[in-house]
Design a protein around this motif. Sequence first.
Motif, short mmCIF file in Angstrom:
data_model
loop_
_atom_site.label_atom_id
_atom_site.label_comp_id
_atom_site.label_asym_id
_atom_site.label_seq_id
_atom_site.Cartn_x
_atom_site.Cartn_y
_atom_site.Cartn_z
N VAL A 152 59.81 24.40 -0.91
CA VAL A 152 60.47 24.91 0.29
C VAL A 152 59.54 25.83 1.07
O VAL A 152 59.54 25.84 2.32
CB VAL A 152 61.79 25.62 -0.06
CG1 VAL A 152 62.82 24.61 -0.57
CG2 VAL A 152 61.59 26.72 -1.10
N HIS A 153 58.71 26.58 0.37
CA HIS A 153 57.77 27.48 1.05
C HIS A 153 56.69 26.66 1.77
O HIS A 153 56.34 26.96 2.92
CB HIS A 153 57.13 28.41 0.02
CG HIS A 153 56.24 29.46 0.62
ND1 HIS A 153 56.67 30.37 1.56
CD2 HIS A 153 54.93 29.75 0.41
CE1 HIS A 153 55.68 31.17 1.90
NE2 HIS A 153 54.59 30.80 1.22
N THR A 154 56.18 25.63 1.12
CA THR A 154 55.10 24.82 1.70
C THR A 154 55.58 24.02 2.91
O THR A 154 54.89 23.96 3.94
CB THR A 154 54.52 23.87 0.64
OG1 THR A 154 54.02 24.63 -0.46
CG2 THR A 154 53.40 23.02 1.22
N VAL A 155 56.74 23.37 2.80
CA VAL A 155 57.20 22.58 3.94
C VAL A 155 57.57 23.47 5.12
O VAL A 155 57.34 23.11 6.28
CB VAL A 155 58.38 21.65 3.56
CG1 VAL A 155 57.96 20.63 2.51
CG2 VAL A 155 59.59 22.42 3.10
N SER A 156 58.10 24.66 4.83
CA SER A 156 58.39 25.59 5.93
C SER A 156 57.12 26.00 6.65
O SER A 156 57.09 26.10 7.88
CB SER A 156 59.12 26.83 5.39
OG SER A 156 60.39 26.50 4.88
N ALA A 157 56.04 26.22 5.88
CA ALA A 157 54.75 26.54 6.49
C ALA A 157 54.26 25.37 7.34
O ALA A 157 53.67 25.57 8.41
CB ALA A 157 53.73 26.88 5.41
N GLY A 158 54.50 24.14 6.88
CA GLY A 158 54.15 22.96 7.66
C GLY A 158 54.93 22.89 8.96
O GLY A 158 54.38 22.51 10.01
N VAL A 181 61.21 34.42 4.00
CA VAL A 181 62.30 34.48 3.03
C VAL A 181 61.95 33.67 1.78
O VAL A 181 62.16 34.13 0.64
CB VAL A 181 63.61 33.96 3.66
CG1 VAL A 181 64.71 33.86 2.60
CG2 VAL A 181 64.05 34.88 4.78
N LEU A 182 61.42 32.48 1.97
CA LEU A 182 61.10 31.62 0.83
C LEU A 182 59.83 32.08 0.12
O LEU A 182 59.64 31.80 -1.06
CB LEU A 182 60.95 30.17 1.31
CG LEU A 182 62.24 29.59 1.89
CD1 LEU A 182 61.98 28.26 2.58
CD2 LEU A 182 63.30 29.43 0.82
N GLY A 183 58.97 32.82 0.83
CA GLY A 183 57.84 33.46 0.16
C GLY A 183 58.33 34.50 -0.82
O GLY A 183 57.76 34.68 -1.90
N ASP A 184 59.40 35.20 -0.45
CA ASP A 184 60.04 36.14 -1.38
C ASP A 184 60.52 35.42 -2.63
O ASP A 184 60.37 35.92 -3.75
CB ASP A 184 61.21 36.82 -0.67
CG ASP A 184 62.14 37.56 -1.61
OD1 ASP A 184 61.78 38.65 -2.06
OD2 ASP A 184 63.22 37.02 -1.94
N GLU A 185 61.08 34.23 -2.47
CA GLU A 185 61.54 33.45 -3.61
C GLU A 185 60.36 33.04 -4.50
O GLU A 185 60.47 33.03 -5.73
CB GLU A 185 62.28 32.20 -3.13
CG GLU A 185 62.94 31.39 -4.22
CD GLU A 185 64.01 32.15 -4.98
OE1 GLU A 185 64.20 31.89 -6.18
OE2 GLU A 185 64.66 33.02 -4.36
N SER A 186 59.23 32.73 -3.89
CA SER A 186 58.04 32.39 -4.67
C SER A 186 57.57 33.59 -5.48
O SER A 186 57.13 33.45 -6.63
CB SER A 186 56.91 31.92 -3.74
OG SER A 186 57.26 30.72 -3.09
N GLY A 187 57.66 34.78 -4.89
CA GLY A 187 57.30 35.99 -5.62
C GLY A 187 58.20 36.22 -6.82
O GLY A 187 57.73 36.63 -7.89
N TYR A 188 59.47 35.92 -6.65
CA TYR A 188 60.41 36.07 -7.77
C TYR A 188 60.09 35.07 -8.87
O TYR A 188 60.16 35.39 -10.07
CB TYR A 188 61.84 35.86 -7.26
CG TYR A 188 62.90 36.00 -8.33
CD1 TYR A 188 63.04 37.19 -9.03
CD2 TYR A 188 63.76 34.95 -8.62
CE1 TYR A 188 64.01 37.33 -10.01
CE2 TYR A 188 64.74 35.08 -9.59
CZ TYR A 188 64.87 36.28 -10.28
OH TYR A 188 65.83 36.41 -11.26
#
Length: 521
Positions: free
Chosen positions: A186-192, A237-244
């Motif tokens: 989700v983080h990668t596709v959002s960055a795309g 927001v999804l970067g925060d999820e990656s940190g978790y």
Amino acid sequence: MDLAVVDLSRLQFALTALYHFLFVPLTLGLSFMLVIMESIYVMTRRPIWRTITRFWGVIFGINFVLGVATGLTMEFQFGMNWSYYSHYVGDIFGAPLAIEGLMAFFLEATFVGLMFFGWDKLKPHAHLFVTFMVALGTNLSALWILIANGWMQNPVGAAFNPDTMRMEITDFMAVIFNPVAQAKFVHTVSAGYVCAAVVVLGISAFYLLKGKHKGFAKRSMTVAAAFGLLSSLSVVVLGDESGYALTDNQKMKLAALEAMWRTEEAPAGLTLFGLPNLEDRHTHFEVKVPYVLGLISTRSIDKPVEGILELVAVAEDRIERGVVAYDALEKVKADPTDMAARGQFETVRNDLGYGLLLKRYVEDPRAATPDQIKQAAWSTVPNVPLMFWVFRFMAGIGFLMIGLFGTAFILCTLRKHETKWFLRLAVLAIPLPWIAIEAGWLLAEVGRQPWAVEGVLPTFLGASSLTVAHLWTTIICFTLLYGALAVVEVGLILRAVKKGPFAEQEAREEDAAAEGEPAVA
């Protein structure tokens, strides 16, 4: 294993991966932007939206072809440069890649031709469905590839089989629903999506600065502003999820990107600025925001975040248990009926990978000295200054993107599309998402070192038995080939932008005028 071969194999894979990922983000984002634009056309039946969709479809097509070509090279490298890795974990890693090829790639390959050549042969609703299927296939490809990569970061649903001496799947659903893989997807596709929105915004701004194709540019800019604002917010927001996800699965990576040498008691603060020093193992001149890191990484204000020194001590203990696992495994290899050795192996099997780290310093891990064990434990620490600064650079660009698209959304809402200072800023911002995305991949892959598969297989054991000359030859050839392809792609995109969105219509009008017949719009 010659470490020069390992380093060159890593360099080659890094170059091809980073090059490939110049095309992937734009493909991911443009595919769904095309769906949005064509949906507006289907609902309104206004020809301008068909023109908009077809123009951005050309940019998508150029980028799609280069993305496919460079992606194939990456998959070949697993067999050519990383043969032992493929042998050791191929049962798990190969499954998502096979599904990606059979399901996602063939899905988009089937429909992409219909999307480009079916405009005058399919009804509008049918063509919209085709465009959606291309977007779905493109994003499913990213999902399966990131499931494979996520397993390398967090190897769940698999176990080492002492009889085959390989990793094997025990729970395929755990591999699919790996929390690290899902967070990465989700983080990668959002960055795309952000990347594509910046490209559409920047090219639209370029047209407005030139005073050309204003109706086309304003509509494209409006779509990019709304799509980009939502996407840039979701990246944070999804970067925060990656940190978790890092807290439970990759604690050393989290500690390294924060340059946190010692465990910080709750609530841990987020370091905005600091100067990590490898010699005294301390971060000087730290500027911290209280509570933030604790909230991101633990979702609490009462749990500590472990530091590098404490994690190195844990790694040292695991290496010592890994030596016991290695010894038991050697006994099983010598006598498969030795049940005592099998029983001993089962008690420490999860630490076998840590024992294998010693093979970089001694042929037989059982002969390792205490100093070599300490050295191996410190090898689990990635490049702290690189991790620290790359993360802050990436995060800074992420917040800049929110500001860029927030401003664009306000200006489009107020119908002030031709605000000159913002248009110049939008053009200059085009490279920024790519820089942030490449930085993100550096964080993901450098932060996993020294592991090819976290805690399972050290990187230096996964390489093929190649020579330095072989690797330099292929690196030079790939660099020249990919450099030429990059020039071709940029040239094709610039040519399409120069011709403009109405090039096809203008060509028909010129042909009709030459024949003395009225043009058909």
